[in-house]
Design a protein around this motif. Structure first.
Motif, PDB file in Angstrom:
ATOM      1  N   GLU A  10       0.827  -1.202   0.000  1.00 13.05           N
ATOM      2  CA  GLU A  10       0.000   0.000   0.000  1.00 13.05           C
ATOM      3  C   GLU A  10       0.864   1.256   0.000  1.00 13.05           C
ATOM      4  O   GLU A  10       0.570   2.223  -0.688  1.00 13.05           O
ATOM      5  N   SER A  11       1.956   1.240   0.765  1.00  8.98           N
ATOM      6  CA  SER A  11       2.779   2.443   0.827  1.00  8.98           C
ATOM      7  C   SER A  11       3.526   2.663  -0.486  1.00  8.98           C
ATOM      8  O   SER A  11       3.721   3.804  -0.906  1.00  8.98           O
ATOM      9  N   VAL A  12       3.927   1.597  -1.147  1.00  6.19           N
ATOM     10  CA  VAL A  12       4.575   1.727  -2.454  1.00  6.19           C
ATOM     11  C   VAL A  12       3.578   2.266  -3.470  1.00  6.19           C
ATOM     12  O   VAL A  12       3.888   3.185  -4.238  1.00  6.19           O
ATOM     13  N   ALA A  13       2.377   1.736  -3.464  1.00  2.22           N
ATOM     14  CA  ALA A  13       1.342   2.204  -4.383  1.00  2.22           C
ATOM     15  C   ALA A  13       1.003   3.666  -4.096  1.00  2.22           C
ATOM     16  O   ALA A  13       0.819   4.462  -5.028  1.00  2.22           O
ATOM     17  N   GLU A  14       0.956   4.040  -2.826  1.00  7.36           N
ATOM     18  CA  GLU A  14       0.662   5.428  -2.472  1.00  7.36           C
ATOM     19  C   GLU A  14       1.784   6.352  -2.940  1.00  7.36           C
ATOM     20  O   GLU A  14       1.524   7.434  -3.474  1.00  7.36           O
ATOM     21  N   LEU A  15       3.017   5.929  -2.769  1.00  8.30           N
ATOM     22  CA  LEU A  15       4.142   6.738  -3.243  1.00  8.30           C
ATOM     23  C   LEU A  15       4.109   6.913  -4.756  1.00  8.30           C
ATOM     24  O   LEU A  15       4.364   8.006  -5.275  1.00  8.30           O
ATOM     25  N   LYS A  16       3.771   5.840  -5.467  1.00  2.00           N
ATOM     26  CA  LYS A  16       3.658   5.935  -6.927  1.00  2.00           C
ATOM     27  C   LYS A  16       2.556   6.903  -7.329  1.00  2.00           C
ATOM     28  O   LYS A  16       2.713   7.698  -8.253  1.00  2.00           O
ATOM     29  N   ALA A  17       1.431   6.847  -6.621  1.00  2.00           N
ATOM     30  CA  ALA A  17       0.315   7.744  -6.921  1.00  2.00           C
ATOM     31  C   ALA A  17       0.697   9.195  -6.634  1.00  2.00           C
ATOM     32  O   ALA A  17       0.377  10.093  -7.421  1.00  2.00           O
ATOM     33  N   GLN A  18       1.400   9.429  -5.529  1.00  2.00           N
ATOM     34  CA  GLN A  18       1.835  10.784  -5.198  1.00  2.00           C
ATOM     35  C   GLN A  18       2.821  11.313  -6.232  1.00  2.00           C
ATOM     36  O   GLN A  18       2.756  12.484  -6.620  1.00  2.00           O
ATOM     37  N   LEU A  19       3.731  10.461  -6.675  1.00  2.00           N
ATOM     38  CA  LEU A  19       4.684  10.873  -7.706  1.00  2.00           C
ATOM     39  C   LEU A  19       3.961  11.200  -9.000  1.00  2.00           C
ATOM     40  O   LEU A  19       4.245  12.219  -9.642  1.00  2.00           O
ATOM     41  N   ALA A  20       3.011  10.373  -9.391  1.00  2.00           N
ATOM     42  CA  ALA A  20       2.249  10.627 -10.618  1.00  2.00           C
ATOM     43  C   ALA A  20       1.478  11.937 -10.517  1.00  2.00           C
ATOM     44  O   ALA A  20       1.445  12.727 -11.475  1.00  2.00           O
ATOM     45  N   ALA A  21       0.888  12.194  -9.364  1.00  6.20           N
ATOM     46  CA  ALA A  21       0.141  13.441  -9.177  1.00  6.20           C
ATOM     47  C   ALA A  21       1.082  14.646  -9.221  1.00  6.20           C
ATOM     48  O   ALA A  21       0.754  15.672  -9.824  1.00  6.20           O
ATOM     49  N   ALA A  22       2.245  14.520  -8.610  1.00  7.53           N
ATOM     50  CA  ALA A  22       3.212  15.624  -8.636  1.00  7.53           C
ATOM     51  C   ALA A  22       3.702  15.892 -10.060  1.00  7.53           C
ATOM     52  O   ALA A  22       3.846  17.047 -10.476  1.00  7.53           O
ATOM     53  N   LEU A  23       3.935  14.833 -10.814  1.00  6.87           N
ATOM     54  CA  LEU A  23       4.350  15.000 -12.211  1.00  6.87           C
ATOM     55  C   LEU A  23       3.229  15.615 -13.052  1.00  6.87           C
ATOM     56  O   LEU A  23       3.485  16.435 -13.937  1.00  6.87           O
ATOM     57  N   ALA A  24       2.002  15.225 -12.759  1.00  9.32           N
ATOM     58  CA  ALA A  24       0.860  15.811 -13.469  1.00  9.32           C
ATOM     59  C   ALA A  24       0.752  17.306 -13.162  1.00  9.32           C
ATOM     60  O   ALA A  24       0.531  18.118 -14.064  1.00  9.32           O
ATOM     61  N   ALA A  25       0.935  17.671 -11.891  1.00  7.84           N
ATOM     62  CA  ALA A  25       0.886  19.083 -11.512  1.00  7.84           C
ATOM     63  C   ALA A  25       1.970  19.873 -12.231  1.00  7.84           C
ATOM     64  O   ALA A  25       1.724  20.979 -12.728  1.00  7.84           O
ATOM     65  N   LYS A  26       3.147  19.291 -12.323  1.00  8.16           N
ATOM     66  CA  LYS A  26       4.251  19.960 -13.016  1.00  8.16           C
ATOM     67  C   LYS A  26       3.924  20.152 -14.495  1.00  8.16           C
ATOM     68  O   LYS A  26       4.132  21.228 -15.068  1.00  8.16           O
TER      69      LYS A  26
END
Length: 64
Positions: A10-26
């Motif tokens: 779950e924590s790996v999946a959450e980190l991946k989701a956070q990274l994807a969201a941060a990249l989307a924001a950028k």
């Protein structure tokens, strides 16, 4: 020597989701800047600002 840290799925999946969201924001922020530089007005950039606000809101919700 430190023992390897256990990381659950779950924590790996959450980190991946956070990274994807941060990249989307950028990417959205870069698109806004590019459209503005090209002379486009709020008709084009306003939906992007809304999308960026939604992504940033989601990132804040995850961190809290």
């Amino acid at each position: 020597m430190n023992a390897p840290r256990k990381v659950n799925v779950e924590s790996v999946a959450e980190l991946k989701a956070q990274l994807a969201a941060a990249l989307a924001a950028k990417a959205i922020a870069e698109a806004i800047a590019s459209y503005q530089e090209a002379g486009y007005g709020s008709l084009v950039t306003e939906p992007l600002h809304d999308a960026l606000a939604n992504v940033n809101f989601s990132l804040r919700q995850v961190k809290s």
